[in-house]
Design an enzyme around this catalytic site. Structure first.
Site, mmCIF file in Angstrom:
data_model
loop_
_atom_site.group_PDB
_atom_site.id
_atom_site.type_symbol
_atom_site.label_atom_id
_atom_site.label_comp_id
_atom_site.label_asym_id
_atom_site.label_seq_id
_atom_site.Cartn_x
_atom_site.Cartn_y
_atom_site.Cartn_z
ATOM 1 N N HIS A 9 11.095 1.502 1.987
ATOM 2 C CA HIS A 9 11.072 -0.239 2.267
ATOM 3 C C HIS A 9 11.891 -0.591 3.347
ATOM 4 O O HIS A 9 12.323 -1.937 3.826
ATOM 5 C CB HIS A 9 10.963 -1.046 1.122
ATOM 6 C CG HIS A 9 10.131 -0.470 -0.099
ATOM 7 N ND1 HIS A 9 8.697 -0.369 0.035
ATOM 8 C CD2 HIS A 9 10.513 -0.666 -1.527
ATOM 9 C CE1 HIS A 9 8.276 -0.545 -0.818
ATOM 10 N NE2 HIS A 9 9.135 -0.435 -1.900
ATOM 11 N N GLY B 67 0.948 -1.202 -0.238
ATOM 12 C CA GLY B 67 0.134 -0.144 -0.018
ATOM 13 C C GLY B 67 0.605 0.980 -0.064
ATOM 14 O O GLY B 67 0.576 2.481 0.683
ATOM 15 N N THR B 68 1.765 0.992 -0.881
ATOM 16 C CA THR B 68 3.165 2.127 -0.453
ATOM 17 C C THR B 68 2.065 2.990 -1.228
ATOM 18 O O THR B 68 2.078 4.655 -1.286
ATOM 19 C CB THR B 68 4.114 1.472 -1.099
ATOM 20 O OG1 THR B 68 4.371 1.033 -0.510
ATOM 21 C CG2 THR B 68 5.555 2.707 -1.496
HETATM 22 P P1 A3P Z 1 -2.674 -5.332 -6.283
HETATM 23 O O1 A3P Z 1 -2.256 -6.280 -6.357
HETATM 24 O O2 A3P Z 1 -3.453 -6.118 -4.318
HETATM 25 O O3 A3P Z 1 -3.845 -4.432 -6.410
HETATM 26 P P2 A3P Z 1 2.704 -0.506 -3.501
HETATM 27 O O4 A3P Z 1 2.157 0.813 -3.673
HETATM 28 O O5 A3P Z 1 3.155 -0.430 -2.477
HETATM 29 O O6 A3P Z 1 3.560 -1.091 -4.034
HETATM 30 O O7 A3P Z 1 1.409 -1.781 -3.245
HETATM 31 C C1 A3P Z 1 0.623 -1.822 -4.043
HETATM 32 C C2 A3P Z 1 -0.883 -2.562 -4.227
HETATM 33 O O8 A3P Z 1 -1.595 -1.423 -3.793
HETATM 34 C C3 A3P Z 1 -1.406 -2.777 -5.244
HETATM 35 O O9 A3P Z 1 -2.657 -4.215 -5.300
HETATM 36 C C4 A3P Z 1 -2.270 -1.587 -5.724
HETATM 37 O O10 A3P Z 1 -3.542 -2.312 -6.053
HETATM 38 C C5 A3P Z 1 -2.880 -1.630 -4.448
HETATM 39 N N1 A3P Z 1 -3.373 -0.033 -5.000
HETATM 40 C C6 A3P Z 1 -2.642 1.694 -5.509
HETATM 41 N N2 A3P Z 1 -3.135 1.979 -5.558
HETATM 42 C C7 A3P Z 1 -3.798 1.764 -4.773
HETATM 43 C C8 A3P Z 1 -4.601 2.958 -3.610
HETATM 44 N N3 A3P Z 1 -5.584 4.130 -3.687
HETATM 45 N N4 A3P Z 1 -5.462 2.410 -2.743
HETATM 46 C C9 A3P Z 1 -5.625 1.104 -2.860
HETATM 47 N N5 A3P Z 1 -5.235 0.320 -3.222
HETATM 48 C C10 A3P Z 1 -4.038 0.787 -3.967
#
Ligand code: A3P
Length: 322
Positions: free
Chosen positions: A130, A69-70
């Site tokens: 991270h 959720g970064t």
């Molecule tokens: P999924 O692959 O399960 O859809 P990070 O940002 O740490 O790389 O994590 C990516 C994950 O967060 C992906 O999960 C992505 O779709 C989800 N993501 C990206 N933006 C988001 C948002 N605004 N709200 C909720 N989830 C989000």
């Protein structure tokens, strides 16, 4: 760069060959450094931070395991702390991917070969990392504010698997789902083991006398985003005023940063030149489904049980669970 920096770079050159290596998911091996599987440049980042970074009490560090959720938390925190600088129609988040609004700590510190860029950022600095908690110097633990978000390892694995498939160079043999699963459950994935990563911040959030680690779960934030936006604002020392509440600012931030909104913006739908040549990641890759429980569509019963069992064993007695 000065002599003291050269010392750090020399230390890095000496350490790297001595570290155990294992298979990385995209284009490079991972090195095991102080219990965590890191790309070698993250080791350099950690060394530079320890040797040279000057923390400020106003620093905000968003820490995550990749795919927890970064992107979302970068957007939420950016929107919260800058809410008086922009209106929602002309907000930087409408035209810029959160990646490009928040410096990546261990990467940014290497630019210029020194801390000079970080030193020149105005306060409050908002950085994303991270790195595990244990790799940060003690001085930071008592000075900066850390926001940590973790996520059910089953969903993290599935998210990572899809991300890796997009990033892994075509010249390299693909990693099968089963092989990736085997690596992940052994903890061999970027900044893994995910369990130890989460535990480090969890313990810090419970034990830290200064209450400077806020520990969040993706699932909770997804369920009650506005509750956590308020929590974040309070934790960061900028709570919403009664007037802001009346104006519905919290809900506007929630909407601005929602998966539906961000993923449908032109800037996040369009694949542009990759930022880093060796890692061809582009804006759309950060948005996939944004849901809780997608693991059900991908993991066998046996796989899901195994990850649950590892979580149970590793978190036992800590109060943390998924
Ligand atoms: P999924 O692959 O399960 O859809 P990070 O940002 O740490 O790389 O994590 C990516 C994950 O967060 C992906 O999960 C992505 O779709 C989800 N993501 C990206 N933006 C988001 C948002 N605004 N709200 C909720 N989830 C989000």
């Amino acid at each position: 760069v000065s002599e003291s920096y050269q010392k750090t770079y020399k230390k890095f050159d000496e350490i790297i060959p001595t570290l155990p290596k294992d298979k990385g998911w995209w284009n490079e091996n991972l090195a095991q450094y102080q219990g965590f599987w890191l790309p070698s440049l993250a080791v350099l980042g950690a060394l530079l931070i320890n040797d040279h970074f000057k923390p400020r009490p106003t620093d905000i560090i968003l820490s995550t395991s990749p795919k927890c959720g970064t992107t979302w938390l970068r957007a939420l925190i950016f929107a919260i702390i800058n809410r008086n600088s922009y209106d929602f129609e002309h907000h930087p988040l409408v035209t810029t991917n959160p990646q490009d609004l928040v410096p990546f700590f261990e990467g940014y510190i290497r630019r210029n070969g020194s801390c000079s860029l970080l030193d020149s950022l105005p306060s409050p600095r908002f950085l994303s990392t991270h790195l595990p908690y244990s790799l940060f110097p003690k001085s930071m633990a008592s000075t900066c504010r850390f926001v940590y978000i973790c996520r059910d390892p089953k969903d993290v694995f599935v998210s990572k698997w899809h991300f890796m498939k997009k990033l892994r160079p075509k010249e390299l043999a693909p990693i099968s789902f089963d092989e990736a699963f085997e690596l992940f459950s052994r903890g061999v994935s970027h900044y893994g083991p995910i369990w130890d990563h989460a535990l480090g911040y969890w313990k810090a959030s419970r034990e830290s006398p200064d209450q400077n680690v806020l520990f969040l779960k993706y699932e909770d934030v997804k369920k009650e985003t506005s509750v956590y936006v308020r929590k974040l604002a309070e934790f960061l020392g900028v709570p919403f005023s009664a007037e802001e509440e009346k104006e519905g600012i919290v809900e506007r931030i929630v909407r601005l940063c929602s998966f539906e909104n961000l993923s449908n913006l032109e800037v996040n739908k369009t694949a542009k030149e990759p930022r880093i040549k060796t890692r061809p990641v582009s804006n759309p890759d950060y948005f996939r489904k944004g849901q809780v429980g997608d693991w059900m569509n991908h993991l066998t019963l046996e796989m899901s049980r195994l990850l649950d069992q590892i979580s149970k064993d590793r978190f036992q007695g800590s109060g943390l669970s998924f």
